[in-house]
Write an enzyme that holds these catalytic residues in place. Structure first.
Site, PDB file in Angstrom:
ATOM      1  N   LYS A 115      35.825  48.573  28.403  1.00  0.00           N
ATOM      2  CA  LYS A 115      37.065  48.529  27.605  1.00  0.00           C
ATOM      3  C   LYS A 115      36.876  49.132  26.226  1.00  0.00           C
ATOM      4  O   LYS A 115      37.787  49.757  25.687  1.00  0.00           O
ATOM      5  CB  LYS A 115      37.553  47.076  27.468  1.00  0.00           C
ATOM      6  CG  LYS A 115      38.234  46.558  28.710  1.00  0.00           C
ATOM      7  CD  LYS A 115      39.121  45.365  28.376  1.00  0.00           C
ATOM      8  CE  LYS A 115      39.895  44.910  29.588  1.00  0.00           C
ATOM      9  NZ  LYS A 115      40.667  43.685  29.335  1.00  0.00           N
ATOM     10  N   LYS A 199      38.804  50.591  40.382  1.00  0.00           N
ATOM     11  CA  LYS A 199      39.604  49.422  40.774  1.00  0.00           C
ATOM     12  C   LYS A 199      41.067  49.604  40.353  1.00  0.00           C
ATOM     13  O   LYS A 199      41.348  50.305  39.367  1.00  0.00           O
ATOM     14  CB  LYS A 199      38.967  48.140  40.216  1.00  0.00           C
ATOM     15  CG  LYS A 199      39.399  47.755  38.867  1.00  0.00           C
ATOM     16  CD  LYS A 199      38.884  46.414  38.402  1.00  0.00           C
ATOM     17  CE  LYS A 199      39.351  46.344  36.950  1.00  0.00           C
ATOM     18  NZ  LYS A 199      39.128  45.196  36.207  1.00  0.00           N
ATOM     19  N   LYS A 202      45.819  47.350  35.604  1.00  0.00           N
ATOM     20  CA  LYS A 202      47.067  47.349  34.828  1.00  0.00           C
ATOM     21  C   LYS A 202      47.100  48.507  33.850  1.00  0.00           C
ATOM     22  O   LYS A 202      48.159  48.979  33.457  1.00  0.00           O
ATOM     23  CB  LYS A 202      47.142  46.078  33.966  1.00  0.00           C
ATOM     24  CG  LYS A 202      47.341  44.793  34.710  1.00  0.00           C
ATOM     25  CD  LYS A 202      47.172  43.617  33.732  1.00  0.00           C
ATOM     26  CE  LYS A 202      47.142  42.296  34.466  1.00  0.00           C
ATOM     27  NZ  LYS A 202      46.568  41.198  33.700  1.00  0.00           N
TER      28      LYS A 202
HETATM   29  P1  TYM Z   1      42.992  39.793  34.534  1.00  0.00           P
HETATM   30  O1  TYM Z   1      44.236  39.397  33.819  1.00  0.00           O
HETATM   31  O2  TYM Z   1      42.425  41.136  34.265  1.00  0.00           O
HETATM   32  O3  TYM Z   1      43.230  39.686  36.087  1.00  0.00           O
HETATM   33  C1  TYM Z   1      43.771  38.518  36.684  1.00  0.00           C
HETATM   34  C2  TYM Z   1      43.062  38.247  37.999  1.00  0.00           C
HETATM   35  O4  TYM Z   1      43.249  39.353  38.883  1.00  0.00           O
HETATM   36  C3  TYM Z   1      41.981  39.788  39.370  1.00  0.00           C
HETATM   37  N1  TYM Z   1      42.022  41.234  39.575  1.00  0.00           N
HETATM   38  C4  TYM Z   1      41.727  41.840  40.739  1.00  0.00           C
HETATM   39  N2  TYM Z   1      41.359  41.355  41.931  1.00  0.00           N
HETATM   40  C5  TYM Z   1      41.159  42.241  42.925  1.00  0.00           C
HETATM   41  N3  TYM Z   1      41.290  43.589  42.775  1.00  0.00           N
HETATM   42  C6  TYM Z   1      41.656  44.126  41.588  1.00  0.00           C
HETATM   43  N4  TYM Z   1      41.804  45.433  41.442  1.00  0.00           N
HETATM   44  C7  TYM Z   1      41.896  43.229  40.499  1.00  0.00           C
HETATM   45  N5  TYM Z   1      42.265  43.410  39.199  1.00  0.00           N
HETATM   46  C8  TYM Z   1      42.332  42.179  38.656  1.00  0.00           C
HETATM   47  C9  TYM Z   1      40.991  39.403  38.283  1.00  0.00           C
HETATM   48  O5  TYM Z   1      39.678  39.315  38.782  1.00  0.00           O
HETATM   49  C10 TYM Z   1      41.537  38.073  37.828  1.00  0.00           C
HETATM   50  O6  TYM Z   1      41.079  37.029  38.663  1.00  0.00           O
HETATM   51  N6  TYM Z   1      39.368  37.373  32.042  1.00  0.00           N
HETATM   52  C11 TYM Z   1      40.410  37.235  33.064  1.00  0.00           C
HETATM   53  C12 TYM Z   1      41.424  36.172  32.718  1.00  0.00           C
HETATM   54  C13 TYM Z   1      40.844  34.838  32.379  1.00  0.00           C
HETATM   55  C14 TYM Z   1      40.299  33.897  33.286  1.00  0.00           C
HETATM   56  C15 TYM Z   1      39.922  32.778  32.468  1.00  0.00           C
HETATM   57  C16 TYM Z   1      40.082  33.878  34.651  1.00  0.00           C
HETATM   58  C17 TYM Z   1      40.779  34.323  31.126  1.00  0.00           C
HETATM   59  N7  TYM Z   1      40.231  33.072  31.191  1.00  0.00           N
HETATM   60  C18 TYM Z   1      39.320  31.652  33.035  1.00  0.00           C
HETATM   61  C19 TYM Z   1      39.491  32.745  35.213  1.00  0.00           C
HETATM   62  C20 TYM Z   1      39.118  31.646  34.391  1.00  0.00           C
HETATM   63  C21 TYM Z   1      41.138  38.566  33.193  1.00  0.00           C
HETATM   64  O7  TYM Z   1      41.121  39.370  32.303  1.00  0.00           O
HETATM   65  O8  TYM Z   1      41.869  38.681  34.327  1.00  0.00           O
END
Ligand code: TYM
Length: 339
Positions: A115, A199, A202
């Site tokens: 990032k 991957k 967003k």
């Molecule tokens: P974030 O917002 O980027 O994504 C949310 C969830 O979607 C999953 N994900 C994917 N899974 C499969 N294929 C993909 N291409 C893909 N893109 C995203 C992510 O793995 C995630 O589960 N840091 C985290 C948010 C967070 C969090 C937490 C998660 C903050 N605190 C505590 C679990 C526990 C994040 O940025 O997810």
């Protein structure tokens, strides 16, 4: 919310463009886990601002992610849906974890490297310390199970290391549990429709690279039709897709949406041309995502209802986190007014 079942915590950032990867990797699992766990699902607005967010868009995106949870089938009465910034215990515990985690640990985080890119000096301090906040999100509730996609597993490992170091440093061996990742067998890593080695994300500038949860049937059909493939027909086992990442991704998406294994899907489509496969994948996608998109639209048109869900959820989340933080402060040696 029953306190007898083990606790699940997970979060999604309100940074726009919720997509099929978020759904298949995480949100769909949030729904399934409701049966066996008590669940907290958090819209992590404090994580979102580690990169610039226009305030009005952040508010909309926060309501949109909460709407997606509900539209996908999370029950906000039995379980808890809330936004992170309404529960100050997350930030309080994150500060303590900033003092537990080591700089060397954070230096190894691949997501920060991706990032921040080549402009690391200009990245926010928050982006760097982000995994400590994520550990605090989970451990403020002593959650033991964390449904995530594969890209978050390194952060979860760090949360485990932080829990362990806190317990050891302060001589409180069982204070924090070791949270476990729950990954979907199919769907943990959904790739871009334009490049099977990247991957689905967003932040990809091309909207054609992802299927958004609020895409209509026409948009879904167009994106799948244009998704990159190769000229070979489909083989009968996954081994035949080893060097065909785009085809493997589309089969994986089909399998995840249809609750099958990739090999089962291939048995159905062995020898088929992509045109036939893509037509069926489109129908399946529209069938699964259509109702969610429609319900999201209905909910986002009622911001007062969604904000009510978030406020009630935050109050219930605080009721769990406050006594845990009181124990943390005591362990750390902070003096607090006695009630
Ligand atoms: P974030 O917002 O980027 O994504 C949310 C969830 O979607 C999953 N994900 C994917 N899974 C499969 N294929 C993909 N291409 C893909 N893109 C995203 C992510 O793995 C995630 O589960 N840091 C985290 C948010 C967070 C969090 C937490 C998660 C903050 N605190 C505590 C679990 C526990 C994040 O940025 O997810």
């Amino acid at each position: 919310m029953s306190t007898h079942k083990p606790l699940v915590f997970s979060g999604v950032q309100p940074t726009g463009n919720l997509h099929l990867g978020n759904y298949l990797g995480a949100i769909r699992n949030f729904v399934k886990l409701q049966k066996s766990y008590s669940c907290l699902y958090c819209v992590v607005d404090m994580h979102a601002i580690t990169v610039w967010q226009e305030p009005g868009e952040l508010r909309n995106a926060t309501r949109e992610v909460a709407s997606a949870f509900i539209a996908a089938g999370v029950d906000p009465e039995t379980h808890i849906i809330f936004n992170q910034s309404q529960v100050p215990e997350h930030a309080e515990l994150a500060w303590i974890f900033n003092c537990v985690a080591r700089i060397g640990w954070l230096n190894r985080m691949t997501q920060f490297k991706d990032k921040a890119g080549s402009n690391r000096e200009k990245a926010s301090v928050g982006l760097y310390a982000y995994p400590n906040l994520m550990a605090a999100d989970i451990l403020a509730y002593r959650a033991t199970h964390v449904p995530i996609g594969e890209d978050q597993t390194q952060h979860l490992e760090l949360a485990r290391d932080i829990a362990q170091k806190f317990n050891t440093d302060f001589g409180v061996p069982d204070f924090f549990p070791q949270p476990e990742a729950l990954l979907q067998p199919e769907g943990a890593r959904i790739m871009s429709l334009k490049d099977g080695t990247k991957k689905m994300s967003k932040s990809d500038p091309s909207d054609q690279s992802r299927i958004n949860l609020n895409d209509d049937a026409d948009a879904i059909a167009k994106k799948i039709r244009r998704a990159r493939t190769d000229p070979e027909p489909l083989p009968d086992t996954m081994a035949g897709l080893a060097s065909r990442p785009e085809a493997r991704n589309l089969i994986g998406i089909f399998a995840a949406l249809d609750d099958k294994t990739a090999d089962e899907v291939l048995r159905e489509f062995a020898g088929a041309e992509f045109s036939r496969f893509k037509a069926q994948l489109t129908d399946l996608c529209v069938d699964r995502l259509g109702p969610i998109g429609a319900e999201m639209k209905r909910l986002t048109a009622d911001p007062a209802y969604v904000e009510g869900v978030l406020a009630r959820g935050a109050a219930r989340a605080r009721a769990i986190a406050t006594p845990i933080l009181a124990e943390v402060f005591d362990v750390v040696g902070f003096i607090r007014a006695k009630n």
